[in-house]
Design a protein around this motif. Structure first.
Motif, PDB file in Angstrom:
ATOM      1  N   ILE A 259      52.381  16.610  52.393  1.00 28.63           N
ATOM      2  CA  ILE A 259      51.643  17.523  51.511  1.00 28.63           C
ATOM      3  C   ILE A 259      50.356  16.828  51.099  1.00 28.63           C
ATOM      4  CG2 ILE A 259      51.737  18.873  49.388  1.00 28.63           C
ATOM      5  CD1 ILE A 259      54.837  18.593  49.603  1.00 28.63           C
TER       6      ILE A 259
ATOM      7  N   LEU B 154      51.216  25.182  49.666  1.00 32.20           N
ATOM      8  CA  LEU B 154      52.633  25.062  49.330  1.00 32.20           C
ATOM      9  C   LEU B 154      52.935  25.651  47.965  1.00 32.20           C
ATOM     10  CD1 LEU B 154      55.396  24.124  50.145  1.00 32.20           C
ATOM     11  CD2 LEU B 154      54.882  21.865  49.235  1.00 32.20           C
TER      12      LEU B 154
ATOM     13  N   VAL C 180      48.463  21.191  49.195  1.00 33.55           N
ATOM     14  CA  VAL C 180      49.213  21.443  47.973  1.00 33.55           C
ATOM     15  C   VAL C 180      49.008  22.874  47.499  1.00 33.55           C
ATOM     16  CG1 VAL C 180      47.415  20.621  46.390  1.00 33.55           C
ATOM     17  CG2 VAL C 180      49.795  20.448  45.721  1.00 33.55           C
TER      18      VAL C 180
END
Length: 392
Positions: free
Chosen positions: A240, A198, A195
């Motif tokens: 994710i 991203l 996470v």
């Protein structure tokens, strides 16, 4: 398995695509899974509606107008599901079952939203709710919005509050790619990404999952991005992993900053790589790099500074574009890391102002999408840490 599936505008951009979406939902339901659906406006409906507002409109009127895209999508998708024998209901602001409530400032009322999401969760084995993305409702019953990328936020938020096993973002990309396939050759899908990775990519231009949505991701709940043509909600795409953690961390050992100066160093292609390679070959790790118009500064462990200085000095002497090298030791670094930092206007000023008021000099401030690193004298580290902790 309990899944919240969000369908983006492209994935609902035509009747054929709505049928494809409905098929994937029906297949998951028929396999015994509990599914809640979040729908964006079809295609570019929201942008088209905004473009047509050629007059002064209040925030309330604007929200009502742009809501029509999502309102249409949920009706279309609900009808498509019913035609496949799936018991479905569409939810939009104004319905008694509507889950997302905001306060007068437009901030999500977590307590009320959690309570309403729990009511939806308790009925998932009987019906598939098809929920308008992007939209919310305040306590007065007026429509509000969740901002850019709001449908992603709707999905991950509801996934969290409904204790979903997974949130699936159905969009027009093959998950997260190694690069933009429109620009680079050989770009391929990344099977998994953290996470934090991203979030940094999202704030630097990667349009995969809205950064605001990732703040709601918990470590237990999976989030996956799949292409709408994939047709299977339960497999494929990019997963994710992890969750954001808000941390204030102080490095336990002192650093040294080594600065290499050179004329118009910014116009010298490859100079950063050459200097970094020299340190790499000596197995000297670089903690951080700061660059200016005529200098590059490396932060490394203080006990390696003498060796690093000697190595880099050899390059300075042999390179006519480089002028000199200097070393300053006894540097401390305090890092503030958190998924919410980019959503807080003025956050850097909020960190720096009390430090300046305390008369503490900063060597450097280096920021990324989700962190701020403060470099101060080693003797000022404890006071700086206390100031930052009091602010956050």
């Amino acid at each position: 398995m309990r899944v919240v599936a969000k369908f983006g505008g492209t994935s609902l951009g035509s009747g054929d695509r709505i049928n494809r979406a409905a098929d994937s939902i029906a297949n998951a339901v028929n396999s015994g899974h509990e599914i809640a659906v979040v729908a964006s406006a079809m295609g570019s409906t929201t942008d088209d509606l905004l473009d047509e507002i050629q007059f002064e409109a209040s925030d309330a009127d604007r929200a009502e107008i742009v809501s029509m895209g999502e309102r249409t999508s949920v009706r279309m998708l609900k009808a498509a599901l019913e035609s496949r024998g799936v018991n479905a209901v569409f939810l939009e602001p104004g319905r008694d079952e509507w889950p997302i409530i905001t306060n007068d400032l437009g901030e999500v009322d977590v307590e009320e939203t959690t309570k309403r999401a729990a009511a939806l969760e308790s009925n998932l084995d009987h019906v598939v709710p098809v929920i308008t993305g992007f939209l919310a409702q305040n306590h007065a019953g007026e429509i509000t919005t969740l901002g850019r990328g709001g449908s992603d936020t709707t999905a991950v938020m509801l996934g969290k509050y409904m204790h979903a096993d997974e949130v699936v973002i159905v969009t027009d990309v093959e998950g997260v790619m190694t690069g933009d396939p429109r620009v680079v050759e050989g770009a391929r899908n990344v099977g998994q990404i953290t996470v934090d990775e991203l979030r940094n990519l999202s704030f630097r231009g990667a349009e995969v999952v809205a950064p605001s949505a990732l703040s709601y991701k918990s470590g237990q709940m999976g989030v996956r991005v799949v292409h709408y043509q994939h047709g299977d909600l339960l497999t494929g795409g990019t997963r994710i992993e992890g969750q954001f953690e808000n941390l204030i961390d102080m490095q336990e050992t002192p650093l040294a900053c080594i600065t290499v100066a050179g004329r118009a160093i910014r116009n010298r292609p490859g100079i950063l790589a050459e200097l970094s390679q020299t340190l790499r070959e000596a197995d000297i790790n670089i903690d951080c790099v700061a660059s200016g118009m005529d200098s590059i500064t490396f932060y490394i462990e203080e006990d390696l500074a003498e060796e690093a200085e000697a190595l880099l000095h050899e390059q300075v002497v042999s390179d006519t574009t480089l002028s000199s090298i200097t070393v300053d030791g006894g540097v401390a670094v305090i890092r503030v890391t958190g998924g919410e930092l980019p959503n807080r206007p003025g956050v850097v000023q909020a960190i720096l102002s009390p430090i300046a008021e305390a008369g503490i000099n900063l060597h450097d401030v280096i920021t990324s999408a989700t962190s701020v690193a403060l470099f101060v004298d080693w003797s000022d580290r404890e006071e700086t840490l206390e100031i930052v902790q009091s602010e956050f």
